[in-house]
Write an enzyme that holds these catalytic residues in place. Structure first.
Site, PDB file in Angstrom:
ATOM      1  N   GLY A 224       0.769  -1.247   0.000  1.00 58.02           N
ATOM      2  CA  GLY A 224       0.000   0.000   0.000  1.00 58.02           C
ATOM      3  C   GLY A 224       0.797   1.293   0.000  1.00 58.02           C
ATOM      4  N   PRO A 259       5.078  -4.782  -0.533  1.00 60.37           N
ATOM      5  CA  PRO A 259       5.003  -3.632  -1.429  1.00 60.37           C
ATOM      6  C   PRO A 259       5.002  -4.066  -2.885  1.00 60.37           C
ATOM      7  CG  PRO A 259       7.248  -3.957  -0.717  1.00 60.37           C
ATOM      8  CD  PRO A 259       6.433  -5.017  -0.014  1.00 60.37           C
ATOM      9  N   GLY A 260       4.189  -3.426  -3.665  1.00 59.64           N
ATOM     10  CA  GLY A 260       4.216  -3.660  -5.110  1.00 59.64           C
ATOM     11  C   GLY A 260       4.625  -2.368  -5.781  1.00 59.64           C
ATOM     12  N   ARG A 261       3.697  -1.417  -5.746  1.00 58.00           N
ATOM     13  CA  ARG A 261       3.896  -0.138  -6.417  1.00 58.00           C
ATOM     14  C   ARG A 261       5.172   0.578  -5.961  1.00 58.00           C
ATOM     15  NH1 ARG A 261      -0.814   2.527  -8.144  1.00 58.00           N
ATOM     16  NH2 ARG A 261      -1.891   1.364  -6.521  1.00 58.00           N
ATOM     17  N   ARG A 297      -4.631   2.154 -16.436  1.00 56.22           N
ATOM     18  CA  ARG A 297      -4.895   2.959 -15.245  1.00 56.22           C
ATOM     19  C   ARG A 297      -5.627   4.281 -15.526  1.00 56.22           C
ATOM     20  NH1 ARG A 297      -1.845   4.665 -11.847  1.00 56.22           N
ATOM     21  NH2 ARG A 297      -2.873   3.851 -10.020  1.00 56.22           N
ATOM     22  N   TYR A 301      -9.145   4.215 -13.628  1.00 57.46           N
ATOM     23  CA  TYR A 301      -9.209   5.002 -12.370  1.00 57.46           C
ATOM     24  C   TYR A 301      -9.096   6.500 -12.608  1.00 57.46           C
ATOM     25  CZ  TYR A 301      -7.202   0.456 -10.899  1.00 57.46           C
ATOM     26  OH  TYR A 301      -6.919  -0.876 -10.720  1.00 57.46           O
ATOM     27  N   CYS A 325     -11.036   1.528 -30.061  1.00 56.95           N
ATOM     28  CA  CYS A 325     -12.342   2.117 -30.361  1.00 56.95           C
ATOM     29  C   CYS A 325     -13.196   2.273 -29.101  1.00 56.95           C
ATOM     30  CB  CYS A 325     -13.063   1.265 -31.388  1.00 56.95           C
ATOM     31  SG  CYS A 325     -13.233  -0.421 -30.829  1.00 56.95           S
ATOM     32  N   TYR A 354       1.347  -2.033 -12.190  1.00 58.59           N
ATOM     33  CA  TYR A 354      -0.010  -2.163 -12.716  1.00 58.59           C
ATOM     34  C   TYR A 354      -0.111  -1.588 -14.126  1.00 58.59           C
ATOM     35  CZ  TYR A 354      -0.533  -3.038  -7.761  1.00 58.59           C
ATOM     36  OH  TYR A 354      -0.370  -3.532  -6.492  1.00 58.59           O
TER      37      TYR A 354
HETATM   38  N1  LLP Z   1      -0.850  -7.194  -0.760  1.00 55.65           N
HETATM   39  C1  LLP Z   1      -2.133  -7.429  -1.092  1.00 55.65           C
HETATM   40  C2  LLP Z   1      -2.874  -8.462  -0.378  1.00 55.65           C
HETATM   41  C3  LLP Z   1      -2.725  -6.681  -2.123  1.00 55.65           C
HETATM   42  O1  LLP Z   1      -3.992  -6.895  -2.442  1.00 55.65           O
HETATM   43  C4  LLP Z   1      -1.979  -5.695  -2.807  1.00 55.65           C
HETATM   44  C5  LLP Z   1      -2.560  -4.903  -3.900  1.00 55.65           C
HETATM   45  C6  LLP Z   1      -0.633  -5.500  -2.428  1.00 55.65           C
HETATM   46  C7  LLP Z   1      -0.109  -6.269  -1.390  1.00 55.65           C
HETATM   47  C8  LLP Z   1       0.266  -4.507  -3.099  1.00 55.65           C
HETATM   48  O2  LLP Z   1      -0.188  -3.220  -2.953  1.00 55.65           O
HETATM   49  P1  LLP Z   1       0.752  -1.976  -3.370  1.00 55.65           P
HETATM   50  O3  LLP Z   1       1.974  -1.993  -2.471  1.00 55.65           O
HETATM   51  O4  LLP Z   1       1.124  -2.138  -4.778  1.00 55.65           O
HETATM   52  O5  LLP Z   1      -0.104  -0.791  -3.123  1.00 55.65           O
HETATM   53  N2  LLP Z   1      -4.499  -1.953  -9.978  1.00 55.65           N
HETATM   54  C9  LLP Z   1      -4.458  -0.925  -8.963  1.00 55.65           C
HETATM   55  C10 LLP Z   1      -3.840  -1.416  -7.684  1.00 55.65           C
HETATM   56  C11 LLP Z   1      -4.515  -2.641  -7.106  1.00 55.65           C
HETATM   57  C12 LLP Z   1      -3.864  -3.138  -5.855  1.00 55.65           C
HETATM   58  C13 LLP Z   1      -4.404  -4.445  -5.424  1.00 55.65           C
HETATM   59  N3  LLP Z   1      -3.760  -5.046  -4.292  1.00 55.65           N
HETATM   60  C14 LLP Z   1      -3.738   0.297  -9.528  1.00 55.65           C
HETATM   61  O6  LLP Z   1      -3.369   0.280 -10.699  1.00 55.65           O
HETATM   62  O7  LLP Z   1      -3.591   1.294  -8.836  1.00 55.65           O
END
Ligand code: LLP
Length: 398
Positions: A224, A259-261, A297, A301, A325, A354
């Site tokens: 997050g 962390p992902g993003r 995105r 969003y 289209c 993403y």
């Molecule tokens: N852990 C869990 C259980 C999650 O569901 C997620 C993201 C993460 C970790 C990683 O979250 P981050 O650190 O990346 O915020 N497609 C959307 C984002 C969807 C996130 C879903 N879950 C976008 O493009 O903003």
């Protein structure tokens, strides 16, 4: 970066990932948790490119997965099974079975019903399933509603009461081994205080479980951490880590974060070429060769991604749109760009998370090529999808 040379060599649209930046982000976060045992489980959904996963595995990272496909990607890329967590509200029997056979660190349960299925399948396989429970702490993460997950109105996780029930059952089961506790309340958080609030709520439950002799070893705070796309505040990592450490005070557990993003978002860009400029009376459009199938995105969003032209000149407002289209096929609206011509390049920033992972074949458009830049050198890490690739699963039936 010599975008022109890269466009010539690999064509566009092209995803470009900076592996040095990925490493720096990973290490920055890891350092904040130095005081305690910690594991960074990168959220594969943000960008599941195999070479990128291999890069993170080599740094010592684990993986947070949300399908058996992601679990298998992580393992294929060299991830250690014992550093893989598998979450998701709807795991199929087949997926559960495979996860148990792969002996991953833990299956993160999202309902009581799911626990019963995991128990049954573990029994059939004569295994003891390591599990955690995703607690939904009912904390508002104050982010875009589509990426908010920690409120009871969201489908994710279970309430504290339900979690308690699951742990008590699992504790007594011969086929379940409760080893972790988890929460993830939302994504792209500029203010991380809701994560700390959630960590405190979950930590109280942890204390209670331990008092009942349930030995939880992993305290997973989810992902997050937000990044800067435009002018957002970036969370202070020191405060983030200190908040979590304080929530866990007096309790011994390995901290996991997912962390992902944060790791890949600002490590990636999408390079695209201008096809045409056009005008519908007063409205100016820049039509490019990337589209919503490459980067969803903005359409999904209304997310902002900075777009930089590699050219000077007097700027005027325009929409940057793709060839698909749909009126919703835009990459930016009402931004200022100089006059552009066929073949000019645009860089779409902050596209590492993403981006490719949410891309599709809509309009029978092949997915973009992907390259890594590491120590100043570029290399292909994902082939551009061909027409043949796209029809492979259907061709034999005509
Ligand atoms: N852990 C869990 C259980 C999650 O569901 C997620 C993201 C993460 C970790 C990683 O979250 P981050 O650190 O990346 O915020 N497609 C959307 C984002 C969807 C996130 C879903 N879950 C976008 O493009 O903003």
């Amino acid at each position: 970066m010599d975008y022109l040379a890269l466009a010539k060599k690999y064509k566009t649209p092209l995803y470009i990932y900076d592996f040095d930046h990925i490493k720096a982000q990973y290490e920055k976060l890891k350092r904040e948790f130095n005081a305690r045992k910690s594991l960074i489980c990168y959220a594969v959904k943000a960008n599941s490119n195999l070479s990128l996963l291999k890069h993170i595995a080599a740094l010592g990272g684990g993986f947070d997965c949300v399908s058996i496909g992601e679990v298998k990607r992580a393992i294929l890329a060299g991830g250690s099974n014992y550093k893989i967590i598998y979450s998701g509200v709807g795991k199929s029997d087949e997926e559960i079975k495979e996860a148990l056979n792969l002996d991953i660190l833990m299956i993160n349960l999202e309902s009581y019903e799911e626990m019963l299925r995991v128990e049954l399948i573990a029994k059939e396989l004569n295994k003891k399933a390591r599990i955690s429970v995703r607690v939904n702490p009912n904390v508002d993460p104050k982010t875009h509603p589509y990426i908010s997950t920690g409120l009871h109105k969201n489908k994710f996780g279970v309430s504290i009461d339900e979690a308690r029930k699951i742990y008590l059952h699992a504790h007594k089961s011969d086929y379940l081994d409760p080893v972790g506790i988890h929460s993830h309340i939302g994504s792209q958080l500029s203010d991380i205080s809701p994560v700390i609030e959630a960590a405190n709520i979950v930590s109280s439950l942890l204390k209670e479980l331990r008092a009942a002799d349930i030995d939880i070893k992993f305290f997973d705070v989810g992902g997050g951490i937000g990044i800067r796309y435009k002018d957002e505040n970036e969370p202070n990592l020191y405060e983030y880590a200190q908040g979590i450490l304080a929530a866990l005070k007096g309790q011994d557990a390995t901290i996991i974060c997912e962390p992902g993003r944060f790791i890949v978002g600002n490590s990636g860009e999408l390079l695209t070429s201008v096809l045409y400029e056009k005008r519908n009376t007063n409205k100016r459009f820049v039509v490019v060769d990337a589209a919503m199938n490459d980067l969803l995105r903005p359409s999904l969003y209304e997310a902002y991604h900075e777009i930089v032209a590699l050219k000077d000149g007097a700027k005027s407002p325009c929409d940057v749109v793709g060839p698909i289209c749909e009126s919703g096929d835009f990459l930016a609206k009402d931004i200022e760009l100089p006059r552009l011509e066929h073949g000019d390049l645009l860089v779409i920033k902050s596209a590492g998370a993403y981006g490719y992972s949410m891309s599709s074949n809509y309009n029978t458009r092949g997915r973009a090529a992907q390259i890594a830049i590491e120590s100043g050198k570029d290399r292909l890490i994902g082939q551009r999808e061909s027409f043949e690739d796209m029809i492979r699963n259907e061709k034999e039936f005509i």
